[in-house]
Design a protein around this motif. Structure first.
Motif, mmCIF file in Angstrom:
data_model
loop_
_atom_site.group_PDB
_atom_site.id
_atom_site.type_symbol
_atom_site.label_atom_id
_atom_site.label_comp_id
_atom_site.label_asym_id
_atom_site.label_seq_id
_atom_site.Cartn_x
_atom_site.Cartn_y
_atom_site.Cartn_z
ATOM 1 N N GLU A 241 0.985 -1.276 0.033
ATOM 2 C CA GLU A 241 -0.054 -0.089 0.069
ATOM 3 C C GLU A 241 0.983 1.235 0.107
ATOM 4 N N LEU A 242 2.138 1.012 0.871
ATOM 5 C CA LEU A 242 3.060 2.348 0.757
ATOM 6 C C LEU A 242 3.511 2.628 -0.480
ATOM 7 N N MET A 243 3.925 1.497 -1.334
ATOM 8 C CA MET A 243 4.449 1.677 -2.551
ATOM 9 C C MET A 243 3.411 2.102 -3.657
ATOM 10 N N SER A 244 2.145 1.599 -3.274
ATOM 11 C CA SER A 244 1.146 1.982 -4.465
ATOM 12 C C SER A 244 1.076 3.334 -4.230
ATOM 13 N N ARG A 245 1.244 3.902 -3.195
ATOM 14 C CA ARG A 245 0.799 5.653 -3.021
ATOM 15 C C ARG A 245 1.894 6.250 -3.490
ATOM 16 N N ARG A 246 3.330 5.618 -3.312
ATOM 17 C CA ARG A 246 4.305 6.206 -3.782
ATOM 18 C C ARG A 246 4.367 6.450 -5.366
ATOM 19 N N ASP A 253 -8.358 1.564 -4.025
ATOM 20 C CA ASP A 253 -8.949 0.340 -3.613
ATOM 21 C C ASP A 253 -8.203 -0.832 -4.240
ATOM 22 N N LEU A 254 -7.250 -1.485 -3.641
ATOM 23 C CA LEU A 254 -6.399 -2.452 -4.421
ATOM 24 C C LEU A 254 -7.279 -3.561 -5.009
ATOM 25 N N GLU A 255 -8.291 -4.088 -4.192
ATOM 26 C CA GLU A 255 -9.062 -5.214 -4.612
ATOM 27 C C GLU A 255 -9.952 -4.818 -5.956
ATOM 28 N N GLU A 256 -10.622 -3.538 -5.763
ATOM 29 C CA GLU A 256 -10.985 -3.146 -6.880
ATOM 30 C C GLU A 256 -10.454 -2.953 -7.927
ATOM 31 N N THR A 257 -9.199 -2.235 -7.853
ATOM 32 C CA THR A 257 -8.336 -2.249 -9.101
ATOM 33 C C THR A 257 -7.897 -3.399 -9.478
ATOM 34 N N TYR A 258 -7.773 -4.556 -8.684
ATOM 35 C CA TYR A 258 -7.443 -5.904 -9.399
ATOM 36 C C TYR A 258 -8.500 -6.298 -10.149
ATOM 37 N N ARG A 259 -9.569 -6.111 -9.469
ATOM 38 C CA ARG A 259 -10.839 -6.813 -10.501
ATOM 39 C C ARG A 259 -10.908 -6.049 -11.991
ATOM 40 N N TRP A 260 -10.774 -4.650 -11.757
ATOM 41 C CA TRP A 260 -10.466 -3.896 -12.922
ATOM 42 C C TRP A 260 -9.564 -4.488 -13.984
ATOM 43 N N GLY A 261 -8.517 -4.603 -13.291
ATOM 44 C CA GLY A 261 -7.408 -5.055 -14.199
ATOM 45 C C GLY A 261 -7.699 -6.298 -15.009
ATOM 46 N N VAL A 262 -8.488 -7.436 -14.227
ATOM 47 C CA VAL A 262 -9.076 -8.418 -14.947
ATOM 48 C C VAL A 262 -9.895 -8.152 -16.198
ATOM 49 N N GLU A 263 -10.772 -7.142 -15.786
ATOM 50 C CA GLU A 263 -11.826 -6.820 -17.024
ATOM 51 C C GLU A 263 -10.946 -6.213 -17.912
ATOM 52 N N GLU A 264 -10.149 -5.181 -17.501
ATOM 53 C CA GLU A 264 -9.643 -4.399 -18.791
ATOM 54 C C GLU A 264 -8.472 -5.479 -19.499
ATOM 55 N N LEU A 265 -8.037 -6.560 -18.967
ATOM 56 C CA LEU A 265 -7.204 -7.480 -19.737
ATOM 57 C C LEU A 265 -8.177 -8.274 -20.869
ATOM 58 N N ASP A 266 -9.299 -8.658 -20.377
ATOM 59 C CA ASP A 266 -10.283 -9.379 -21.118
ATOM 60 C C ASP A 266 -10.836 -8.464 -22.291
ATOM 61 N N ARG A 454 0.226 -6.601 -15.926
ATOM 62 C CA ARG A 454 0.818 -6.802 -14.812
ATOM 63 C C ARG A 454 0.166 -6.058 -13.714
ATOM 64 N N VAL A 455 -0.829 -5.498 -13.872
ATOM 65 C CA VAL A 455 -1.982 -4.935 -12.783
ATOM 66 C C VAL A 455 -2.287 -6.304 -11.919
ATOM 67 N N VAL A 456 -2.673 -7.046 -12.803
ATOM 68 C CA VAL A 456 -3.134 -8.450 -12.240
ATOM 69 C C VAL A 456 -2.149 -9.126 -11.581
ATOM 70 N N PHE A 457 -1.002 -9.316 -12.162
ATOM 71 C CA PHE A 457 0.017 -9.906 -11.691
ATOM 72 C C PHE A 457 0.700 -9.399 -10.242
ATOM 73 N N ASP A 458 0.935 -8.169 -10.467
ATOM 74 C CA ASP A 458 1.689 -7.290 -9.403
ATOM 75 C C ASP A 458 0.749 -7.383 -8.139
ATOM 76 N N ARG A 518 -5.617 5.088 -16.439
ATOM 77 C CA ARG A 518 -7.092 5.025 -16.031
ATOM 78 C C ARG A 518 -7.543 6.200 -15.376
ATOM 79 N N LEU A 519 -6.720 6.481 -14.410
ATOM 80 C CA LEU A 519 -6.912 8.044 -13.648
ATOM 81 C C LEU A 519 -6.734 9.150 -14.637
#
Length: 563
Positions: A241-246, A253-266, A454-458, A518-519
């Motif tokens: 979380e610290l590195m994500s803010r960095r 929201d890391l879980e929401e971002t993870y789910r979005w990454g899966v959808e974006e990949l598809d 790599r959003v999904v992987f990382d 995305r942002l």
């Protein structure tokens, strides 16, 4: 509160004075950073990478933050500076106080101590004397770094074994006979002539000192740090979380971002399937790529051809986009495309010097043994690293000395802002017609697919989330992640291994590209809705880039004041 009018010289404020004083202190603490900016007077020095150096940096941050207390912004520029400094400096302090000393395969002091030589001019005997002087200081720089690694280790904070092992190999590669330091000294010339014999001898001796220091560094890593290094690559939620803010300058929201990454990949895979049908009706993505790879018109052989092709594409983009889609002042028109002196993999950009005497540069680090390149796969990368990507963004901030203080122009860099803009620029070049060719379009989608994967992987690996069922079962592991990346990153084996190791050792950085895009798109779309019929995309881009690099939450507040 008003913005400074473009083209006018803004009178510096009290907030600017604090920012400039902090920037000056940064140059004192990190003279190699001064070299990266082309600022003279620190050509042979390194910063103090020891715990004492970290404490001095923390003290400078606290002094700057105290200096900001009670100051009231005089205009919108001031408001953004205040917002950005409190966010960035506060976060830097959190990172220092975490006790972690970074060690990884791409962006730690292990590489940076060597990489600064790539940015040092080599035209005169005096400049080679500067290089010799800095070579002599490599042992001290590495010794300070080792002190910090030891202190972190005493706190139980050691990089994963995989990272330690790869850096051992890098250090020994730099130092080997015929390696980086040997090549630097033996290839020294000044103005096309040989160096004075005394300087040549000194340079060779100091190159051997630097090489010896890297061998000692490798021995320390192998004998002392490696036995303490954990096998587990995942860094866990708190540090992630610290590195994500960095890297984003925003909280997500890391879980929401993870789910979005899966959808974006598809979504990107579906878009690639549609483009594959344009290459040949009925072709799969893989078949379309085979067709593109077999096309002689899309092939390059050798790094000289690669460099010339990059330069031609870059020059064309600058020439055609200038004054039509983007503001590109004359000093920014020069961008050099370079083959990097290392063979580590990766493509990167380095900004111009403060006076633009050294131009912005696009570097390609070609892994050993690779000499065939396909243009369809790389056209989008030229736009990502050059114009309208990093060069337009970084050089604009450097150029805006009429508005931005030194810290804003030269020291504030946020990966999610910068890399997010570069991915945004790739997609924009498709919309502007520069990637209309199905091959170039496929290449852009490949790069976007890589960034989504790599959003999904990382996030998945470092937080040990569950894999999406169509890609695997159970919690993510590095090994499962490698197989996943091999499906989605259509790059050479050497590049894949480099990227895989990079994501594991630099948590939060890789997702900042796609999440940053995305942002950026969310901010643009919100601004379009706010402005209605008066929305002007070129004007929006100029306003946004003239802010310089800031955290994405700061960017949102600057461009959407009511939001």
């Amino acid at each position: 509160m008003t913005n400074a009018t473009l083209g006018t010289v803004r009178v510096p404020t009290a907030i600017d004075a604090v920012a400039d004083a902090y920037f000056a202190r940064l140059i004192e603490l990190a003279p190699d950073f001064a070299t990266s900016l082309g600022i003279a007077g620190h050509e042979t020095e390194y910063g103090d990478y020891s715990p004492a150096g970290n404490r001095a940096h923390a003290a400078a941050i606290r002094e700057a933050l105290r200096g900001l207390d009670g100051l009231v912004p005089e205009d919108a520029v001031d408001a953004t500076t205040l917002d950005a400094m409190r966010e960035r400096l506060g976060l830097d302090l959190e990172i220092i106080e975490s006790g972690v000393t970074e060690l990884n395969n791409i962006a730690s002091n292990a590489q940076g101590i060597r990489a600064v030589f790539d940015l040092m001019p080599t035209d005169t005997a005096e400049q080679w004397s500067h290089i010799s002087g800095r070579l002599a200081n490599v042992p001290g720089a590495l010794a300070g770094y080792v002190e910090s690694l030891r202190e972190s280790a005493s706190l139980g904070k050691v990089a994963a074994r995989r990272q330690v092992e790869i850096v051992i190999g890098q250090a020994r590669d730099y130092a080997k006979d015929g390696g980086y330091f040997d090549a630097l000294a033996s290839g020294a010339r000044a103005g096309g002539d040989g160096l004075p014999s005394g300087l040549a001898a000194e340079l060779a001796a100091n190159a051997r000192l630097a090489a010896g220091a890297y061998l000692d560094f490798a021995a320390y890593l192998e004998n002392e740090l490696l036995p303490a290094a954990p096998l587990k690559d995942a860094v866990g939620r708190e540090y992630y979380e610290l590195m994500s803010r960095r890297f984003l300058g925003a909280e997500v929201d890391l879980e929401e971002t993870y789910r979005w990454g899966v959808e974006e990949l598809d979504r990107l895979i579906a878009e690639q399937e549609a483009v594959a049908a344009q290459v040949r009706p009925g072709a799969t993505i893989e078949e379309a790529k085979e067709i593109l790879n077999a096309d002689p018109a899309r092939q390059l052989r050798g790094t000289d051809a690669l460099k010339a092709w990059m330069q031609g594409k870059s020059d064309q983009a600058i020439r055609e986009l200038k004054d039509v889609h983007f503001d590109i002042p004359a000093p920014m028109e020069r961008l050099e495309c370079m083959i990097a002196p290392t063979q580590e993999g990766g493509i990167y950009y380095t900004g111009p010097s403060d006076d633009f005497a050294r131009p912005g540069r696009m570097w390609w680090s070609v892994p050993a043994g690779e000499d065939r390149f396909t243009t369809w796969a790389e056209t989008t990368t030229v736009y990502h690293e050059g114009v309208p990507g990093h060069h337009l963004q970084v050089a604009t901030a450097t150029y805006r000395r009429d508005t931005l203080n030194n810290w804003r122009r030269n020291a504030c860099w946020v990966s999610g802002h910068g890399e997010g803009w570069a991915l945004y620029a790739e997609r924009l070049m498709l919309e502007l017609g520069y990637l209309a060719d199905p091959g170039d379009h496929m290449g852009m989608l490949d790069m976007q697919r890589m960034r989504a994967a790599r959003v999904v992987f990382d996030i998945g690996v470092h937080l040990e989330l569950d894999m999406p069922e169509r890609w695997g079962r159970g919690p993510w592991t590095a090994e499962k992640g490698y197989d996943f990346l091999s499906r989605h990153l259509d790059i050479s084996e050497g590049q894949l291994k480099f990227e895989f190791t990079r994501y594991l050792g630099w948590p939060g950085q890789a997702p900042s590209y796609k999440v940053g895009q995305r942002l950026w798109e969310q901010i643009r779309d919100a601004r379009r809705e706010l402005d209605g019929a008066s929305f002007d995309l070129k004007a929006f881009h100029s306003e946004a880039l003239n802010l310089g690099s800031v955290g994405l939450d700061t960017l949102r507040r600057a461009l959407l004041p009511a939001g």
